[in-house]
Design an enzyme around this catalytic site. Structure first.
Site: not given
Length: 686
Positions: A160, A316
Site C-alpha cells: 500500500e 486484500e
C-alpha cells in the site's frame, strides 16, 4: 498514460487452474504449533494462494546481514506440500527498529516540519538512500533464497505505497525534488515561467533556493504543489522499481506486483502499472454504507483499467469488519460473497483477504480474518468456506476479459490539481463526482473503463469527462476528435480549465472545447454547501429537477439547451446542453443535477451513442458481462425476481434457471450467456 485497453484473455497465474483464493498469511505472529492447523483449514476452505511475509522484516533480519529465515523455509515447504501457492512479499513495508536506530534520517518529515517516529508502519522517507539500499538488500537475499522454491508463484513488493506517508518534506526529499525539477525543466527560467514566479515575487535565481511546499503563511504556489505531488508519486515508484529490478535479476520470470488502493490520490496507477506484471488492489468499502457496492465496483473497474484490461488480483478485503474506521461495522450475511464475486465479474482472477487468521495482538487485532477470533464455529468461517466452493465452480471464468462500451476519463495529474486550494469551491471532490457519474452506468449494466485522456478512445461509444480541470492539448484534441468521428461525449463543469502547469486557459471556459460544445462560459458560480437551484426543461428531462454544488454562466454558441436554471440571477440561462459536432454529439452539464435527472441525462447520452442499456433491474442489483458469462449480483437485503428471457445455466449451482428467476438477498447468478446479440435482462437498445 494507461496501457492498451484490451485484455489478453490469459490467466494471471495459470498454475492455479482457475480463480485464486486465500489471503495474507502471517505465521510469524503465531506459535509454530498452529501452522499445521492453518494448512488443514486452508484446504477445507479451498485456499490455493496466500501472501506471506508482508510485515516480517524484523523476523527475517533481526540485525543487518544474512537472513534468519528457517521459519519461512518451513512455512513455504508446508504450503508447497499442501498444493498452496505463495505470493511472497519482500517484507519492506515497515523498516525494523535497528535500521531506524542506525539511520534515523530515514524517518519521514511532515509539511510542518514534524519528524514522525518509529512505532507504527511505513515510517520511511521514500527518497532515503539508506532505506532504499536496505530494502533492495533484503529483496535480493529473499530472491536468491526462494526464486526456485516450488511454492512461490509471484512476488509482492512493499505494501500500500503512500498509504500513511505519501510525501516527505525533509532535506533529503528537498534535494531529490530539485534533481527531479532540473530533469523536468532543464533551465531555471522555464521553471519560473511554469510556476508563475512573477506572482507574489516567487522567481528563483538558484536551484538551491527551491524547497518542497512546506507549511507557509497562506496559499502555496499551486504549480509547485502539483509538481511535488508528481514527484512524490515518482519517488514511491522509484522505491518499488529498485526492488523490482533486484527480483528481475535474481528471480527472472516470476510475476511481480504491489497492492494499489483503488481511488487513492497520491499514487498515479497508470504510470505505475507499466512496471507490474499483475495489477493488484486492496478494496475496503464500508459495510455500513448502503452504496458500498458502487465504490467497490469503481475500485474494481479502475484496477482493471490500470492493468490495460488484463485480469487482476484482489489482494486484500475484509471478511467482515476492519479496525481503522471511527465505527467498524461488520459485513452483513452474504455481503462478503457478493462483493467478492463482484470483483470476479469485473475482471479479477484471484480473491484474497486480509488476513487469514485474525490477529490477537497489535493495532489490527480487531480487523476481521478468514479464521475469526471465534474460530471455525462462526458465520464468518462458514461464509469463507462457501466462497471457496463458489470460486472453484467459477474456474471457467478465469482469464476472460471484460469489454466496456463507455470510458470515464481520469488522470492523476488532474486529480492532484483539481483539489488544490484557492479554487472556486473547496467542496468539489473528484471521487464524489465520479461516483455520481458512474452510478447510472452501474444501474444500467454499462461496463466502463477508467481511461487516461490521451489514450485511444476509438473502441468506445461513449466518453464521460467528469471535472477534467487539467487537460493537455493532446488530451483535449483526443476528445474533440472522438466526437468528430462519431462518438458521444458528456463533459461536466470545471473541465478544460488549465494546462499541465495549472495555468488558466484564457478566452472563456472551457477554452479547448468551446467549439466542440457550442458554448462559452463567462463565469464560474459555485453554490454554497446545502444550496440547490431548480432546473427546468423539456423532452426527456421534463421532470422536476434540481442542481447543487455548481453553476456555470453559459453563453450558447450553437448548442441546444436541455435544461435551464430557474430562479436566481441565472434564471432562464442554460444549465445542460447538447451540441452536434462533426459526426457525433457532445453534452455539457453545468451543474450537478439530482440523481434521477443525471441518470436520465446519461441515459440520453447512452442512447445517442448506441450503448446497450439494461432495464428492469432494481437499484442494488448489478449486471456485468465478463467474456461469455453474465453475473447478476444482488446487494439488497430482500429477494427480487428477474426475467432472464430464457433458461440459462448457472455456474454456481450447475442448474438451469429462468426464464423467471428469484435472486435471494445478496445472492449471485453466474449465467452462461452464449447469445452474443443479447445484451441484458430486460434489455433496451435505445
Amino acid at each position: 498514460m494507461s496501457a492498451p485497453r484490451t485484455g489478453s484473455g490469459r490467466q494471471i497465474l495459470p498454475q492455479l487452474g482457475g480463480i485464486g483464493y486465500g489471503g495474507d498469511y502471517n505465521p510469524e505472529q503465531w506459535p509454530e504449533a498452529t501452522w499445521a492447523e492453518d494448512v488443514r483449514l486452508m484446504a477445507e476452505a479451498g485456499v490455493n494462494l496466500v501472501t506471506v511475509g508482508v510485515f516480517s522484516w524484523t523476523r527475517l533480519q533481526p540485525a543487518p546481514g544474512e537472513l534468519t529465515a528457517g521459519w519461512l523455509d518451513r512455512v513455504l515447504d508446508m504450503l508447497a506440500d499442501a498444493g498452496i501457492w505463495v505470493d511472497l512479499a519482500t517484507a519492506t513495508a515497515s523498516p525494523p527498529a535497528w535500521l531506524v536506530a542506525a539511520h534515523p534520517e530515514i524517518l519521514p518529515v511532515t509539511a510542518d516540519g514534524t519528524r514522525l517516529a518509529f512505532g507504527s508502519r511505513q515510517h520511511y522517507c521514500p527518497s532515503s538512500p539508506a532505506y532504499r539500499d536496505a530494502a533492495a538488500d533484503l529483496a535480493r537475499r529473499l530472491a536468491e533464497r526462494y526464486a526456485d522454491h516450488p511454492a512461490v508463484a509471484m512476488w509482492h513488493i512493499g505494501n500500500e505505497y503512500g498509504c500513511h506517508v505519501s510525501a516527505c518534506y525533509c532535506e533529503t526529499s528537498a534535494l531529490a525534488f530539485r534533481h527531479w525539477l532540473r530533469a523536468r525543466y532543464g533551465e531555471l527560467d522555464q521553471l519560473n515561467d511554469a510556476w508563475g514566479g512573477a506572482v507574489w515575487s516567487q522567481d528563483y535565481t538558484s536551484w538551491d533556493q527551491i524547497q518542497p511546499p512546506r507549511a507557509a503563511p497562506t496559499f502555496r504556489n499551486p504549480a509547485q504543489q502539483l509538481d511535488f505531488a508528481h514527484f512524490s508519486s515518482d519517488e514511491l515508484l522509484a522505491c518499488y522499481t529498485a526492488e523490482r529490478e533486484v527480483l528481475a535479476t535474481h528471480s527472472p520470470g516470476k510475476p511481480v506486483t504491489t497492492n494499489f488502493m483503488g481511488l487513492f490520490r497520491p499514487v498515479d496507477q497508470f504510470r505505475w502499472s507499466a512496471g507490474m506484471d499483475v495489477v493488484s488492489v486492496d478494496n475496503y468499502p464500508d459495510p455500513a454504507d448502503a452504496e458500498a457496492h458502487v465504490a467497490s465496483a469503481m475500485a474494481c473497474d479502475l484496477t482493471r483499467s490500470a492493468g490495460g484490461g488484463r485480469p487482476w488480483l484482489l489482494m486484500e478485503q475484509a471478511p467482515s469488519a476492519v479496525n481503522w474506521r471511527a465505527l467498524n461495522a461488520p459485513k452483513a450475511p452474504g455481503q462478503h460473497r457478493a462483493l467478492s464475486l463482484q470483483a470476479v465479474a469485473r475482471g479479477a482472477d484471484a480473491v484474497l483477504s486480509f488476513q487469514w487468521r485474525a490477529a490477537a495482538a497489535g493495532a489490527e487485532r480487531f480487523h476481521s480474518g478468514m479464521v475469526p477470533h471465534a474460530g471455525t464455529d462462526s458465520r464468518v468461517w462458514r461464509e469463507v468456506v462457501g466462497l471457496g466452493a463458489d470460486l472453484r465452480r467459477l474456474a471457467p471464468v478465469a482469464g476472460h476479459p471484460v469489454r466496456a462500451q463507455a470510458a470515464l476519463l481520469f488522470d492523476w495529474e488532474n486529480w492532484w490539481a483539481l483539489e488544490l486550494d484557492s479554487h472556486p469551491s473547496s467542496s468539489l471532490r473528484l471521487t464524489e463526482l465520479l461516483g455520481e457519474v458512474y452510478r447510472p452506468l452501474l444501474q444500467a449494466g454499462v461496463n466502463a473503463d477508467f481511461v487516461h485522456p490521451e489514450s485511444d478512445l476509438s473502441g468506445y461509444r461513449l466518453v464521460l469527462v467528469p471535472a477534467l480541470y487539467l487537460v493537455t492539448d493532446a488530451g483535449a484534441e483526443n476528445v474533440r476528435r472522438f466526437v468528430a468521428d462519431g462518438g458521444t461525449a458528456l463533459i461536466t463543469f470545471f473541465s478544460g480549465i488549465v494546462d499541465p502547469h495549472d495555468r488558466v486557459r484564457l478566452g472563456g471556459y472551457p477554452a479547448p472545447w468551446r467549439e466542440l460544445l457550442g458554448l462559452r462560459i463567462e463565469e464560474l458560480a459555485p453554490l454554497p454547501d446545502g444550496a440547490t437551484v431548480r432546473l427546468e426543461g423539456s423532452g426527456t428531462a421534463a421532470a422536476a429537477a434540481a442542481g447543487r454544488l455548481w453553476q456555470d454562466v453559459i453563453e450558447l454558441r450553437g448548442a441546444s439547451p436541455l435544461l435551464f436554471f430557474r430562479g436566481g440571477h441565472l434564471g432562464g440561462r442554460a444549465a445542460v446542453t447538447r451540441h452536434q459536432f462533426g459526426q457525433g454529439s457532445a453534452f455539457y452539464v453545468g451543474t450537478l443535477p439530482d440523481r434521477a435527472t443525471l441518470s436520465r441525462l446519461i441515459g440520453q447520452a447512452c442512447q445517442d451513442a448506441g450503448v446497450t442499456l439494461w432495464t428492469d433491474l432494481p437499484d442494488g442489483v448489478e449486471a456485468v458481462r465478463r467474456g461469455d458469462y453474465l453475473f447478476l449480483i444482488s446487494h439488497l437485503d430482500r429477494p427480487v425476481e428477474l426475467d432472464l428471457g430464457a433458461r440459462r445455466l448457472d455456474l454456481l449451482t450447475g442448474a438451469k434457471v429462468g426464464p423467471l428467476a428469484v435472486l435471494a438477498q445478496r445472492d449471485v447468478l453466474v449465467l452462461a450467456w452464449d447469445d452474443p446479440g443479447s445484451g441484458a435482462v430486460g434489455r433496451s437498445d435505445g
